[in-house]
Design a protein around this motif. Structure first.
Motif, PDB file in Angstrom:
ATOM      1  N   GLU B  26      33.456  23.388  47.114  1.00  0.00           N
ATOM      2  CA  GLU B  26      32.707  24.557  46.644  1.00  0.00           C
ATOM      3  C   GLU B  26      33.614  25.721  46.274  1.00  0.00           C
ATOM      4  O   GLU B  26      33.143  26.809  45.954  1.00  0.00           O
ATOM      5  CB  GLU B  26      31.736  25.007  47.745  1.00  0.00           C
ATOM      6  N   SER B  27      34.914  25.509  46.333  1.00  0.00           N
ATOM      7  CA  SER B  27      35.812  26.653  46.167  1.00  0.00           C
ATOM      8  C   SER B  27      36.352  26.787  44.748  1.00  0.00           C
ATOM      9  O   SER B  27      36.298  25.861  43.942  1.00  0.00           O
ATOM     10  CB  SER B  27      36.969  26.542  47.166  1.00  0.00           C
ATOM     11  N   HIS B  28      36.870  27.958  44.473  1.00  0.00           N
ATOM     12  CA  HIS B  28      37.465  28.284  43.173  1.00  0.00           C
ATOM     13  C   HIS B  28      38.860  28.861  43.425  1.00  0.00           C
ATOM     14  O   HIS B  28      38.999  29.879  44.091  1.00  0.00           O
ATOM     15  CB  HIS B  28      36.568  29.302  42.448  1.00  0.00           C
ATOM     16  N   VAL B  29      39.870  28.191  42.900  1.00  0.00           N
ATOM     17  CA  VAL B  29      41.255  28.614  43.096  1.00  0.00           C
ATOM     18  C   VAL B  29      41.843  29.025  41.752  1.00  0.00           C
ATOM     19  O   VAL B  29      41.678  28.323  40.752  1.00  0.00           O
ATOM     20  CB  VAL B  29      42.100  27.466  43.703  1.00  0.00           C
ATOM     21  N   LEU B  30      42.523  30.153  41.749  1.00  0.00           N
ATOM     22  CA  LEU B  30      43.212  30.615  40.534  1.00  0.00           C
ATOM     23  C   LEU B  30      44.706  30.362  40.698  1.00  0.00           C
ATOM     24  O   LEU B  30      45.316  30.794  41.685  1.00  0.00           O
ATOM     25  CB  LEU B  30      42.942  32.112  40.329  1.00  0.00           C
ATOM     26  N   GLU B 111      43.423  40.788  32.585  1.00  0.00           N
ATOM     27  CA  GLU B 111      43.043  39.381  32.765  1.00  0.00           C
ATOM     28  C   GLU B 111      42.682  39.100  34.233  1.00  0.00           C
ATOM     29  O   GLU B 111      41.731  38.377  34.521  1.00  0.00           O
ATOM     30  CB  GLU B 111      44.183  38.462  32.336  1.00  0.00           C
ATOM     31  N   LEU B 112      43.447  39.683  35.143  1.00  0.00           N
ATOM     32  CA  LEU B 112      43.188  39.418  36.557  1.00  0.00           C
ATOM     33  C   LEU B 112      42.003  40.219  37.068  1.00  0.00           C
ATOM     34  O   LEU B 112      41.230  39.758  37.915  1.00  0.00           O
ATOM     35  CB  LEU B 112      44.434  39.732  37.392  1.00  0.00           C
ATOM     36  N   ASP B 113      41.874  41.421  36.531  1.00  0.00           N
ATOM     37  CA  ASP B 113      40.781  42.282  36.956  1.00  0.00           C
ATOM     38  C   ASP B 113      39.422  41.627  36.697  1.00  0.00           C
ATOM     39  O   ASP B 113      38.480  41.798  37.456  1.00  0.00           O
ATOM     40  CB  ASP B 113      40.874  43.606  36.195  1.00  0.00           C
ATOM     41  N   SER B 114      39.353  40.854  35.609  1.00  0.00           N
ATOM     42  CA  SER B 114      38.059  40.287  35.244  1.00  0.00           C
ATOM     43  C   SER B 114      37.732  39.008  36.004  1.00  0.00           C
ATOM     44  O   SER B 114      36.609  38.525  35.942  1.00  0.00           O
ATOM     45  CB  SER B 114      38.014  40.026  33.732  1.00  0.00           C
ATOM     46  N   ILE B 115      38.686  38.449  36.721  1.00  0.00           N
ATOM     47  CA  ILE B 115      38.414  37.164  37.387  1.00  0.00           C
ATOM     48  C   ILE B 115      38.589  37.212  38.910  1.00  0.00           C
ATOM     49  O   ILE B 115      38.009  36.394  39.639  1.00  0.00           O
ATOM     50  CB  ILE B 115      39.298  36.030  36.790  1.00  0.00           C
ATOM     51  N   ALA B 116      39.340  38.184  39.407  1.00  0.00           N
ATOM     52  CA  ALA B 116      39.733  38.178  40.821  1.00  0.00           C
ATOM     53  C   ALA B 116      38.536  38.077  41.771  1.00  0.00           C
ATOM     54  O   ALA B 116      38.577  37.354  42.770  1.00  0.00           O
ATOM     55  CB  ALA B 116      40.555  39.415  41.139  1.00  0.00           C
ATOM     56  N   GLU B 117      37.486  38.785  41.433  1.00  0.00           N
ATOM     57  CA  GLU B 117      36.347  38.843  42.344  1.00  0.00           C
ATOM     58  C   GLU B 117      35.725  37.465  42.608  1.00  0.00           C
ATOM     59  O   GLU B 117      35.256  37.187  43.704  1.00  0.00           O
ATOM     60  CB  GLU B 117      35.296  39.792  41.757  1.00  0.00           C
ATOM     61  N   GLN B 140      44.891  43.100  46.748  1.00  0.00           N
ATOM     62  CA  GLN B 140      44.529  44.163  47.692  1.00  0.00           C
ATOM     63  C   GLN B 140      43.228  44.820  47.245  1.00  0.00           C
ATOM     64  O   GLN B 140      42.334  45.075  48.049  1.00  0.00           O
ATOM     65  CB  GLN B 140      45.653  45.209  47.775  1.00  0.00           C
ATOM     66  N   LYS B 141      43.137  45.073  45.946  1.00  0.00           N
ATOM     67  CA  LYS B 141      41.955  45.750  45.411  1.00  0.00           C
ATOM     68  C   LYS B 141      40.680  44.939  45.676  1.00  0.00           C
ATOM     69  O   LYS B 141      39.652  45.492  46.042  1.00  0.00           O
ATOM     70  CB  LYS B 141      42.145  45.958  43.903  1.00  0.00           C
ATOM     71  N   TYR B 142      40.769  43.615  45.485  1.00  0.00           N
ATOM     72  CA  TYR B 142      39.574  42.772  45.651  1.00  0.00           C
ATOM     73  C   TYR B 142      39.539  42.043  46.998  1.00  0.00           C
ATOM     74  O   TYR B 142      38.699  41.171  47.213  1.00  0.00           O
ATOM     75  CB  TYR B 142      39.460  41.774  44.495  1.00  0.00           C
ATOM     76  N   ARG B 143      40.481  42.380  47.886  1.00  0.00           N
ATOM     77  CA  ARG B 143      40.519  41.779  49.225  1.00  0.00           C
ATOM     78  C   ARG B 143      40.551  40.249  49.177  1.00  0.00           C
ATOM     79  O   ARG B 143      39.744  39.571  49.828  1.00  0.00           O
ATOM     80  CB  ARG B 143      39.304  42.230  50.049  1.00  0.00           C
ATOM     81  N   LYS B 144      41.483  39.731  48.390  1.00  0.00           N
ATOM     82  CA  LYS B 144      41.635  38.280  48.271  1.00  0.00           C
ATOM     83  C   LYS B 144      43.000  37.861  48.813  1.00  0.00           C
ATOM     84  O   LYS B 144      43.998  38.550  48.593  1.00  0.00           O
ATOM     85  CB  LYS B 144      41.548  37.849  46.796  1.00  0.00           C
TER      86      LYS B 144
END
Lengths: 67, 341
Positions: B26-30, B111-117, B140-144
């Motif tokens: 069920e996970s999504h890895v970048l 690019e990262l801002d739009s997917i990190a969440e 840090q911004k998206y707590r990932k």
């Protein structure tokens, strides 16, 4: 003076007093690195004052960029 | 039968079990960067059954990649296939159930801002610190969580960054090293890549299967040739004044969006990236070039390349351009403006 760096014995021919001098001696001063000195992690500003003594142990990890 | 047996050995591993396997699926890895590290980690994760993987990379396959970048073939070199496309083709043949999103882009803040969440974890498989510091601040911004990994020669280093818990890369690095040690100057052996990836992927699987207690918490490094292994407990280095992880200022996310040139370390190549190249018409551009009878003109659906002695110029679909044969950004820009505009 003999010390250990990353598990290996290193014989220092010239007198080394501080960690900063040690890094210079080992040609590592340009690297971004973290040092553990006798099992204690040093902060960057401690490099200048930390004294090196015979038999000291160092673990040195430097950051690299390749991938 | 395949679906019953496929993950059996992994589920037998007690800390994963059935519940862990479900979480993995069920996970999504970048994965950022699909060179040596990214090829290896994406293959492991696809085989492990990760539900969705997003791959981002700016480059295409070259002959010198084949020694260690395990997803690529001679055919990919011949076709100058973008790395993420070649990787996707191979990964999808390995596991058709994993959703693989392949993006031929130069990863930046937007690019990262739009997917990190939407991702669970980010794997660093880049080859430069500029991108790593952007990853650091975005996470840090998206707590990932994200897993730093890098290697050169027979040396490798890795660290798992957990927001609010561990130090971040900004805390640990006092400056960006510029000592010229890259895969292009001092080389790299494949086992060093695999060792870094073994650590990175194990940490990712722990994170995905709710095994946080098993995370290493250490800065790990090794030199396979010198037979050295180092593990440092760096928790004390978390900086209370760190602008990235303590003050939420995210300095590495600033100053973007303008035309940027980057000298690709050790490759005698300059990359030029326009800020917002939305008006770039690739197909027309390609047609136009065809009429010019350029030396060694080549094109595929993702890029065109040609030579202007002594340079080789590669223009990607989004307008991003590589000028091979120079380290001089000014000289590169001149050629860029001459042909790309």
């Amino acid at each position: 003076m003999k010390i250990r760096v990353n598990g290996e014995g290193v014989q220092l021919k010239q007198p080394i007093q501080t960690v900063e001098e040690l890094l210079h001696h080992l040609n590592l001063e340009k690297k971004s690195l973290i040092i553990e000195h006798n099992h204690i992690i040093l902060k960057k500003d401690q490099h200048r004052e930390s004294q090196v003594s015979d038999g000291d142990q160092f673990e040195i990890v430097h950051f690299v960029g390749g991938g | 039968m395949l679906s019953d047996n496929r993950y059996h050995r992994q589920m037998l591993f007690e800390p994963i079990g059935e519940a862990g396997q479900r979480s993995i699926q069920e996970s999504h890895v970048l994965i950022i960067g699909v060179g040596a590290l990214g090829s290896s980690s994406s293959e492991m994760l696809v085989r492990a059954g990760v539900g969705k993987i997003t791959l981002m990379d700016r480059d295409y396959v070259e002959e010198s990649n084949l020694q260690r970048q395990q997803l690529f073939s001679e055919e990919d070199v011949k076709n100058q296939t973008p790395k993420v496309i070649a990787a996707k083709n191979r990964l999808q043949a390995i596991n058709s159930h994993t959703i693989i999103e392949a993006k031929v882009i130069d990863v930046g803040v937007e690019e990262l801002d739009s997917i990190a969440e939407e991702v669970d974890v980010i794997i660093d498989a880049t080859d430069n610190f500029d991108t790593r510091l952007i990853i650091n601040d975005i996470c840090q911004k998206y707590r990932k969580p994200w897993v730093y990994g890098a290697c050169v020669a027979s040396y490798g280093v890795t660290f798992t960054v957990l927001p609010d818990e561990t130090p971040c890369l900004q805390c640990l690095m006092d400056h960006i090293p510029n000592d010229g040690a890259t895969c292009d100057t001092v080389g790299i052996i494949s086992p060093a890549v695999q060792m870094v990836v073994a650590h990175q992927v194990t940490e990712v699987i722990k994170l995905l299967t709710d095994n946080q207690d098993a995370l290493s918490g250490k800065l790990i490094a090794f030199d396979l040739w010198k037979n050295q292994q180092m593990e440092l407990k760096v928790a004390t280095l978390k900086d209370e004044n760190c602008p990235s992880c303590s003050q939420a200022k995210y300095p590495n996310l600033e100053y973007q969006a303008q035309v940027k040139t980057a000298v690709l370390c050790g490759r005698n190549t300059v990359q030029i990236r326009a800020g917002t190249q939305k008006n770039f018409h690739f197909i027309q551009f390609k047609e136009h070039l065809k009429d010019l009878n350029l030396t060694n003109f080549f094109s595929n659906p993702y890029l065109v390349s040609f030579e202007i002695d002594p340079f080789r110029i590669v223009v990607f679909k989004d307008g991003r351009t590589l000028i091979h044969g120079t380290k001089n950004p000014q000289e590169a820009k001149k050629l860029y403006y001459r042909f790309v505009g």
